[in-house]
Design an enzyme around this catalytic site. Structure first.
Site, PDB file in Angstrom:
ATOM      1  N   PHE A   1     -10.981  33.581 -58.251  1.00  0.00           N
ATOM      2  CA  PHE A   1     -12.086  33.158 -59.124  1.00  0.00           C
ATOM      3  C   PHE A   1     -11.941  33.725 -60.543  1.00  0.00           C
ATOM      4  CE2 PHE A   1     -16.732  34.554 -59.988  1.00  0.00           C
ATOM      5  CZ  PHE A   1     -16.975  33.494 -60.833  1.00  0.00           C
TER       6      PHE A   1
ATOM      7  N   LEU B   1      -1.880  34.419 -52.480  1.00  0.00           N
ATOM      8  CA  LEU B   1      -2.522  33.184 -52.006  1.00  0.00           C
ATOM      9  C   LEU B   1      -3.132  33.382 -50.611  1.00  0.00           C
ATOM     10  CD1 LEU B   1      -0.105  30.377 -53.306  1.00  0.00           C
ATOM     11  CD2 LEU B   1      -2.162  31.311 -54.385  1.00  0.00           C
TER      12      LEU B   1
ATOM     13  N   ALA C   1      -6.215  41.512 -58.117  1.00  0.00           N
ATOM     14  CA  ALA C   1      -5.941  41.210 -56.705  1.00  0.00           C
ATOM     15  C   ALA C   1      -6.740  42.137 -55.807  1.00  0.00           C
ATOM     16  CB  ALA C   1      -4.455  41.350 -56.408  1.00  0.00           C
TER      17      ALA C   1
ATOM     18  N   THR D   1     -15.758  47.143 -60.080  1.00  0.00           N
ATOM     19  CA  THR D   1     -17.065  46.502 -59.876  1.00  0.00           C
ATOM     20  C   THR D   1     -18.194  47.525 -59.973  1.00  0.00           C
ATOM     21  OG1 THR D   1     -18.424  45.583 -58.098  1.00  0.00           O
ATOM     22  CG2 THR D   1     -16.463  46.720 -57.403  1.00  0.00           C
ATOM     23  N   ASP D   2     -19.379  47.043 -60.321  1.00  0.00           N
ATOM     24  CA  ASP D   2     -20.548  47.948 -60.357  1.00  0.00           C
ATOM     25  C   ASP D   2     -20.918  48.442 -58.957  1.00  0.00           C
ATOM     26  OD1 ASP D   2     -21.591  45.558 -59.344  1.00  0.00           O
ATOM     27  OD2 ASP D   2     -23.293  45.466 -60.730  1.00  0.00           O
ATOM     28  N   GLU D   3     -20.385  47.762 -57.921  1.00  0.00           N
ATOM     29  CA  GLU D   3     -20.757  48.152 -56.548  1.00  0.00           C
ATOM     30  C   GLU D   3     -20.274  49.563 -56.197  1.00  0.00           C
ATOM     31  OE1 GLU D   3     -20.543  45.206 -53.494  1.00  0.00           O
ATOM     32  OE2 GLU D   3     -20.516  43.578 -54.938  1.00  0.00           O
TER      33      GLU D   3
ATOM     34  N   TYR E   1     -16.004  47.404 -48.638  1.00  0.00           N
ATOM     35  CA  TYR E   1     -15.470  46.793 -49.866  1.00  0.00           C
ATOM     36  C   TYR E   1     -15.647  47.738 -51.053  1.00  0.00           C
ATOM     37  CZ  TYR E   1     -15.641  44.119 -54.237  1.00  0.00           C
ATOM     38  OH  TYR E   1     -15.469  43.716 -55.537  1.00  0.00           O
TER      39      TYR E   1
ATOM     40  N   ALA F   1     -16.308  50.870 -51.118  1.00  0.00           N
ATOM     41  CA  ALA F   1     -15.590  52.140 -50.928  1.00  0.00           C
ATOM     42  C   ALA F   1     -14.113  51.967 -51.265  1.00  0.00           C
ATOM     43  CB  ALA F   1     -15.751  52.628 -49.496  1.00  0.00           C
TER      44      ALA F   1
ATOM     45  N   LYS G   1     -12.895  49.805 -53.419  1.00  0.00           N
ATOM     46  CA  LYS G   1     -12.777  49.664 -54.876  1.00  0.00           C
ATOM     47  C   LYS G   1     -12.962  51.025 -55.559  1.00  0.00           C
ATOM     48  CE  LYS G   1     -12.364  46.344 -57.026  1.00  0.00           C
ATOM     49  NZ  LYS G   1     -11.126  45.626 -57.472  1.00  0.00           N
TER      50      LYS G   1
ATOM     51  N   ASN H   1     -22.209  41.181 -60.968  1.00  0.00           N
ATOM     52  CA  ASN H   1     -21.907  39.911 -60.277  1.00  0.00           C
ATOM     53  C   ASN H   1     -21.576  38.790 -61.266  1.00  0.00           C
ATOM     54  OD1 ASN H   1     -23.082  41.370 -58.073  1.00  0.00           O
ATOM     55  ND2 ASN H   1     -23.401  39.386 -57.092  1.00  0.00           N
TER      56      ASN H   1
ATOM     57  N   LYS I   1     -19.449  32.809 -51.515  1.00  0.00           N
ATOM     58  CA  LYS I   1     -20.307  33.660 -52.339  1.00  0.00           C
ATOM     59  C   LYS I   1     -21.637  32.945 -52.621  1.00  0.00           C
ATOM     60  CE  LYS I   1     -17.057  36.831 -52.731  1.00  0.00           C
ATOM     61  NZ  LYS I   1     -16.002  36.999 -53.676  1.00  0.00           N
TER      62      LYS I   1
ATOM     63  N   TYR J   1     -30.266  36.602 -46.800  1.00  0.00           N
ATOM     64  CA  TYR J   1     -30.336  37.893 -46.102  1.00  0.00           C
ATOM     65  C   TYR J   1     -31.702  38.535 -46.331  1.00  0.00           C
ATOM     66  CZ  TYR J   1     -25.334  38.270 -44.977  1.00  0.00           C
ATOM     67  OH  TYR J   1     -24.088  38.100 -44.446  1.00  0.00           O
TER      68      TYR J   1
END
Ligand code: NAD
Length: 307
Positions: A12, A36, A83, A140-142, A165, A167, A169, A194, A204, A222
């Protein structure tokens, strides 16, 4: 000619970044290295596939031999590392894949870049590198975890990831930092909120809801849907990465966000309204474990220091 190795460029954000860079910097060469996986799609790049300054190589970032071959064949100036396994839900089902790709993969590319960029690669104390080289880690901000009703993530906020995920990153960020501190590697880390926009895989939130609306299928939300995210258009994220690549102070982390906090349920209602559908399509389902309640980015550093 400047050569940029983009990893994960068939996904993306990476595909949007490659198009933006070829458009903004027609004299740059872009090498896209992507394994890929299910998330990578060369259709995302069909408009530019014949551009003479664009090269695609199918490879896994964990494959040291292949990555080394690419560095030997091309004189690479910069790496932009997109990636990754990127879907939190999948990280709950298959955490190990996230650790190998997101952590080990990052370390492999960093290490190969260090070998090719360091002026004395066999001297562990040498902190001198070829001029103009840089490794940019797209994070990422996560990694900061979740916020309560108030406050914002600053670059100095402690890392407190809650999902496999995030953790993975956060771990990759630590390795990138360690290569800077220990070996003097020229690096930057960006931590964005996001993204939305073209070419996002339809697992997503936004593309999933649009697709389901088109087919009049249920819209699974959710819990109460009150999870708040700071939404940014992918082209703004890509533009920020271009800015950090050129102007970012080596060793620094930059948060990227657009002051655009919205609850998931409000995003879904907006999609329903825009598409002329009914809110009866909404189906609340059991919340996922470790679901962060709110993210918000303080973008003061990048806006004031890099414009
Ligand atoms: P994506 O899942 O759409 O794309 C990931 C790409 O990486 C795919 O093309 C995939 O084939 C490739 N890939 C996966 N494993 C690989 C491997 N081992 N070797 C080589 N290629 C591999 O993800 P995205 O949403 O474009 O996110 C890109 C990066 O930006 C990620 O690092 C993600 O953590 C970060 N990020 C994403 C967002 C967001 O909102 N999507 C926000 C902030 C940061």
């Amino acid at each position: 000619m400047k050569t940029i190795l983009v990893t994960g460029g068939a996904g993306f954000i990476g595909s949007n970044f490659i198009k933006l860079m070829l458009n903004r910097h027609p004299d740059y060469r872009i090498i896209n290295v992507d394994a890929l996986t299910y998330a990578g799609n060369l259709e995302n790049l069909k408009d530019i596939k014949d551009n003479p300054n664009y090269i695609f190589i199918k490879a896994d970032i964990r494959d040291r031999v292949k990555i080394d071959e690419i560095f030997t064949s091309y004189d690479i100036d910069n790496v932009v590392n997109f990636a990754a396994e990127s879907h939190v839900d999948r990280s709950i089902v298959e955490p190990e894949l996230f650790l190998t790709t997101n952590i080990i993969g990052t370390q492999v590319v960093l290490d190969v870049a260090k070998k090719h960029w360091n002026l004395k690669p066999n001297d562990k104390y040498c902190r001198e590198y070829k001029s103009g080289v840089k490794f940019l880690q797209v994070s990422t901000d996560e990694v900061y975890g979740a916020l309560g009703a108030t406050g914002m993530f600053k670059e100095t906020t402690p890392l407190m990831p809650n999902s496999p995920y995030s953790a993975s990153k956060a771990s990759a960020d630590m390795i990138v930092r360690a290569y800077h501190e220990t070996f003097g590697m020229p690096v930057n880390i960006t931590r964005c909120s996001n993204n939305y926009g073209p070419n996002q895989f339809p697992e997503k939130l936004i593309p999933l809801m649009i697709n389901n609306c088109l087919k009049d299928k249920d819209l699974p939300i959710y819990g109460d849907g009150m999870q708040i995210r700071d939404w940014l258009h992918v082209s703004d994220h890509c533009s920020a990465i271009d800015t950090v690549l050129h102007k970012g102070v080596v060793g620094e982390v930059y948060n990227v966000g657009g002051n655009n906090e919205k609850a998931n349920i409000d995003i879904v209602k907006l999609i329903i309204k825009t598409m002329g559908k009914s809110e009866t399509l909404i189906k609340h389902i059991k919340d996922r474990p470790g679901h962060d309640r709110r993210y918000a980015i303080d973008n003061t550093k990048i806006t004031t220091q890099l414009g």
